[in-house]
Design an enzyme around this catalytic site. Structure first.
Site, mmCIF file in Angstrom:
data_model
loop_
_atom_site.group_PDB
_atom_site.id
_atom_site.type_symbol
_atom_site.label_atom_id
_atom_site.label_comp_id
_atom_site.label_asym_id
_atom_site.label_seq_id
_atom_site.Cartn_x
_atom_site.Cartn_y
_atom_site.Cartn_z
ATOM 1 N N TYR A 124 0.818 -1.225 0.000
ATOM 2 C CA TYR A 124 0.000 0.000 0.000
ATOM 3 C C TYR A 124 0.853 1.278 0.000
ATOM 4 O O TYR A 124 0.318 2.372 -0.152
ATOM 5 C CB TYR A 124 -0.977 0.005 1.186
ATOM 6 C CG TYR A 124 -2.253 -0.787 0.915
ATOM 7 C CD1 TYR A 124 -2.198 -2.136 0.594
ATOM 8 C CD2 TYR A 124 -3.502 -0.181 0.973
ATOM 9 C CE1 TYR A 124 -3.356 -2.870 0.344
ATOM 10 C CE2 TYR A 124 -4.666 -0.903 0.727
ATOM 11 C CZ TYR A 124 -4.585 -2.243 0.410
ATOM 12 O OH TYR A 124 -5.725 -2.961 0.159
ATOM 13 N N ASP A 209 -8.087 6.507 4.540
ATOM 14 C CA ASP A 209 -7.531 5.389 3.757
ATOM 15 C C ASP A 209 -6.524 5.924 2.751
ATOM 16 O O ASP A 209 -6.777 6.946 2.091
ATOM 17 C CB ASP A 209 -8.663 4.703 2.964
ATOM 18 C CG ASP A 209 -9.277 3.537 3.718
ATOM 19 O OD1 ASP A 209 -9.064 3.435 4.942
ATOM 20 O OD2 ASP A 209 -9.976 2.728 3.067
ATOM 21 N N ASP A 211 -5.423 4.337 -0.046
ATOM 22 C CA ASP A 211 -5.651 3.954 -1.445
ATOM 23 C C ASP A 211 -6.722 4.862 -2.053
ATOM 24 O O ASP A 211 -7.749 4.407 -2.555
ATOM 25 C CB ASP A 211 -6.047 2.471 -1.547
ATOM 26 C CG ASP A 211 -7.196 2.100 -0.627
ATOM 27 O OD1 ASP A 211 -7.294 2.672 0.468
ATOM 28 O OD2 ASP A 211 -8.015 1.241 -1.018
ATOM 29 N N HIS A 231 -21.157 6.176 3.222
ATOM 30 C CA HIS A 231 -20.478 5.289 2.261
ATOM 31 C C HIS A 231 -21.116 5.414 0.871
ATOM 32 O O HIS A 231 -22.342 5.406 0.744
ATOM 33 C CB HIS A 231 -20.598 3.844 2.774
ATOM 34 C CG HIS A 231 -19.609 2.911 2.162
ATOM 35 N ND1 HIS A 231 -19.680 2.522 0.845
ATOM 36 C CD2 HIS A 231 -18.520 2.286 2.684
ATOM 37 C CE1 HIS A 231 -18.678 1.704 0.587
ATOM 38 N NE2 HIS A 231 -17.959 1.542 1.689
ATOM 39 N N GLU A 301 -14.562 -1.142 10.538
ATOM 40 C CA GLU A 301 -15.685 -0.398 9.949
ATOM 41 C C GLU A 301 -17.008 -0.833 10.583
ATOM 42 O O GLU A 301 -17.904 -0.014 10.811
ATOM 43 C CB GLU A 301 -15.719 -0.616 8.433
ATOM 44 C CG GLU A 301 -16.772 0.211 7.721
ATOM 45 C CD GLU A 301 -16.705 0.037 6.210
ATOM 46 O OE1 GLU A 301 -16.135 0.913 5.539
ATOM 47 O OE2 GLU A 301 -17.224 -0.972 5.700
HETATM 48 C C1 UD2 Z 1 -13.046 -0.938 3.610
HETATM 49 C C2 UD2 Z 1 -12.951 0.467 4.170
HETATM 50 C C3 UD2 Z 1 -11.691 0.585 5.001
HETATM 51 C C4 UD2 Z 1 -11.705 -0.406 6.123
HETATM 52 C C5 UD2 Z 1 -11.885 -1.806 5.550
HETATM 53 C C6 UD2 Z 1 -12.129 -2.784 6.689
HETATM 54 C C7 UD2 Z 1 -13.994 2.185 2.803
HETATM 55 C C8 UD2 Z 1 -13.988 2.861 1.482
HETATM 56 N N1 UD2 Z 1 -12.949 1.366 3.031
HETATM 57 O O1 UD2 Z 1 -12.012 -0.952 2.625
HETATM 58 O O2 UD2 Z 1 -11.583 1.875 5.532
HETATM 59 O O3 UD2 Z 1 -12.701 -0.104 7.044
HETATM 60 O O4 UD2 Z 1 -12.996 -1.888 4.669
HETATM 61 O O5 UD2 Z 1 -12.024 -4.054 6.248
HETATM 62 O O6 UD2 Z 1 -14.870 2.401 3.603
HETATM 63 N N2 UD2 Z 1 -3.779 -1.133 4.567
HETATM 64 C C9 UD2 Z 1 -2.384 -1.162 4.355
HETATM 65 N N3 UD2 Z 1 -1.835 -2.286 3.863
HETATM 66 C C10 UD2 Z 1 -2.547 -3.405 3.560
HETATM 67 C C11 UD2 Z 1 -3.943 -3.372 3.754
HETATM 68 C C12 UD2 Z 1 -4.538 -2.219 4.258
HETATM 69 O O7 UD2 Z 1 -1.700 -0.191 4.622
HETATM 70 O O8 UD2 Z 1 -1.962 -4.402 3.085
HETATM 71 C C13 UD2 Z 1 -4.384 0.089 5.124
HETATM 72 C C14 UD2 Z 1 -4.498 1.197 4.091
HETATM 73 O O9 UD2 Z 1 -4.414 2.435 4.753
HETATM 74 C C15 UD2 Z 1 -5.888 0.993 3.532
HETATM 75 C C16 UD2 Z 1 -6.660 0.595 4.802
HETATM 76 O O10 UD2 Z 1 -5.714 -0.192 5.556
HETATM 77 O O11 UD2 Z 1 -6.365 2.185 2.933
HETATM 78 C C17 UD2 Z 1 -7.934 -0.205 4.553
HETATM 79 O O12 UD2 Z 1 -7.667 -1.353 3.818
HETATM 80 P P1 UD2 Z 1 -8.372 -1.606 2.395
HETATM 81 O O13 UD2 Z 1 -8.414 -0.324 1.649
HETATM 82 O O14 UD2 Z 1 -7.729 -2.739 1.724
HETATM 83 O O15 UD2 Z 1 -9.809 -1.979 2.857
HETATM 84 P P2 UD2 Z 1 -11.161 -2.067 1.971
HETATM 85 O O16 UD2 Z 1 -10.886 -1.661 0.569
HETATM 86 O O17 UD2 Z 1 -11.767 -3.390 2.202
#
Ligand code: UD2
Length: 352
Positions: A124, A209, A211, A231, A301
């Site tokens: 990330y 976040d 990404d 959301h 979340e």
């Molecule tokens: C959702 C949520 C996220 C979080 C997650 C929980 C939204 C748009 N996104 O996104 O905030 O609540 O669900 O499961 O509401 N990260 C790293 N390295 C990694 C994985 C994660 O640094 O290998 C960090 C990074 O800051 C990332 C955040 O954790 O932005 C959330 O991870 P995600 O974006 O993969 O989670 P996602 O897309 O399931």
């Protein structure tokens, strides 16, 4: 005869004096009553000020009692226009609800610092460049911002030219081989950072976040005591379709008949003390779940959404402040300010 006239004059003077006396006392009464009517609001105002103080303390957690049945709030009114208030009267920030120039000038006088945490572990780190560069174009421009970048690879943090009064600190944390742990451990790290530093260094804090990218202004209109973001994928849905945690064994459990909005975990914000309470409570609830070997459907979340039921946000950000590049822009979204970038989960996450 003379005596009669004198007597008559004396009696009529007495009567006249009496009448004049009566007239003035009654009008004095009236004017007094009138005055007290005028002073009543003043008294009320004094009480009101007193009571607002007590109320503002109580309003700290705006909690709907568990099991209370009420209509799900909608972001649309009967004419399909977006609604700028929640049913507990918290503003929902949409384009057109604020004057950027006016609101900037108000906050400019307050000498505030906005701390911003961002986590970039494993692959990330690749998102940091776009995140920071676009933030420097759009995020609290002209206000004091301190970014705290948590990463397991400090050498991967790109050099990005910071605007005036914008600073960045890199904080090294251990790697993790589960993306779920990285995401949910943000609550504990936020709690610790506030305890050790932010309580003395900042007024407001946002956790975002990585990404993601800024495409438009994100400014002081987003500040408030406790901030939640609606959301982008769920704002048109009935609450029973929200992806809340539905297993009663989890601390994040929300029954199908409850809940206001589905809030995104990608944006948490507010006053440092209020975000501290949020992070601490969610971390405690995550710990209880972990001790029972339960992980909520959407990790922190899910716990955030549970927290917001009994600690309703004092301000909501519309999905303009959390969009998704995968999603087409409907008419109600006048501007996209912050959005999740396209990513291939299989490629970037440490585990499936
Ligand atoms: C959702 C949520 C996220 C979080 C997650 C929980 C939204 C748009 N996104 O996104 O905030 O609540 O669900 O499961 O509401 N990260 C790293 N390295 C990694 C994985 C994660 O640094 O290998 C960090 C990074 O800051 C990332 C955040 O954790 O932005 C959330 O991870 P995600 O974006 O993969 O989670 P996602 O897309 O399931």
């Amino acid at each position: 005869m003379k005596l009669n006239i004198t007597l008559f004059l004396l009696v009529s003077t007495g009567l006249l004096t009496g009448l004049i006396y009566l007239y003035f006392t009654s009008s004095w009464d009236n004017s007094y009553t009138h005055q007290s009517n005028q002073t009543a609001p003043h008294k009320e105002q004094t009480n009101y000020l007193k009571s607002t103080k007590t109320h503002s303390d109580k309003q700290k957690n705006f909690c709907s009692p568990q099991g209370l049945s009420y209509k799900q709030p909608s972001v649309f009114d009967l004419d399909e226009e977006v609604v700028p208030l929640t049913p507990w009267l918290a503003p929902i920030v949409w384009e057109g609800t604020f004057d950027p120039m006016l609101i900037d000038s108000i906050y400019k006088q307050q000498n505030i610092t906005i701390a911003t945490t961002v986590f970039a572990l494993g692959k990330y780190t690749q998102f940091l460049k776009d995140f920071l560069e676009s933030a420097e174009q759009n995020y609290f421009v002209g206000f004091r911002v301190h970014y705290y970048v948590f990463t397991d690879q400090p050498e991967q943090v790109p050099e990005v030219k910071m605007g005036e009064e914008h600073n960045l600190t890199v904080l090294k944390v251990p790697s993790s081989n589960r993306w779920q742990d990285i995401s949910l451990s943000r609550m504990a790290r936020l709690e610790k950072l506030i305890e050790s530093r932010l309580i003395n260094e900042a007024d407001y804090v946002f956790s975002l976040d990585v990404d993601s990218k800024f495409y438009g202004r994100w400014g002081v209109e987003t500040l408030g005591r406790l901030i939640g973001v609606i959301h982008p994928w769920f704002y048109g849905y009935p609450r029973e379709q929200f992806t809340y945690e539905r297993r009663p064994e989890s601390q994040a459990f929300i029954p199908y008949s409850e809940g206001d909005y589905y809030y995104g975990g990608a944006v948490i914000g507010g006053l440092v003390e209020d975000v501290y309470q949020l992070a601490k409570t969610c971390r405690e609830q995550l710990d209880i779940d972990a001790s029972k070997s339960i992980e909520a459907a959407w990790q922190e979340e899910s716990h955030l959404n549970k927290y917001f039921i009994c600690n309703k946000p004092s301000k909501l950000l519309s999905p303009e402040y959390l969009w998704d590049d995968k999603k087409w822009k409907p008419e109600e979204i006048k501007i996209i300010r912050f959005s999740q970038v396209l990513k291939n989960y299989a490629e970037i996450r440490p585990n499936p």
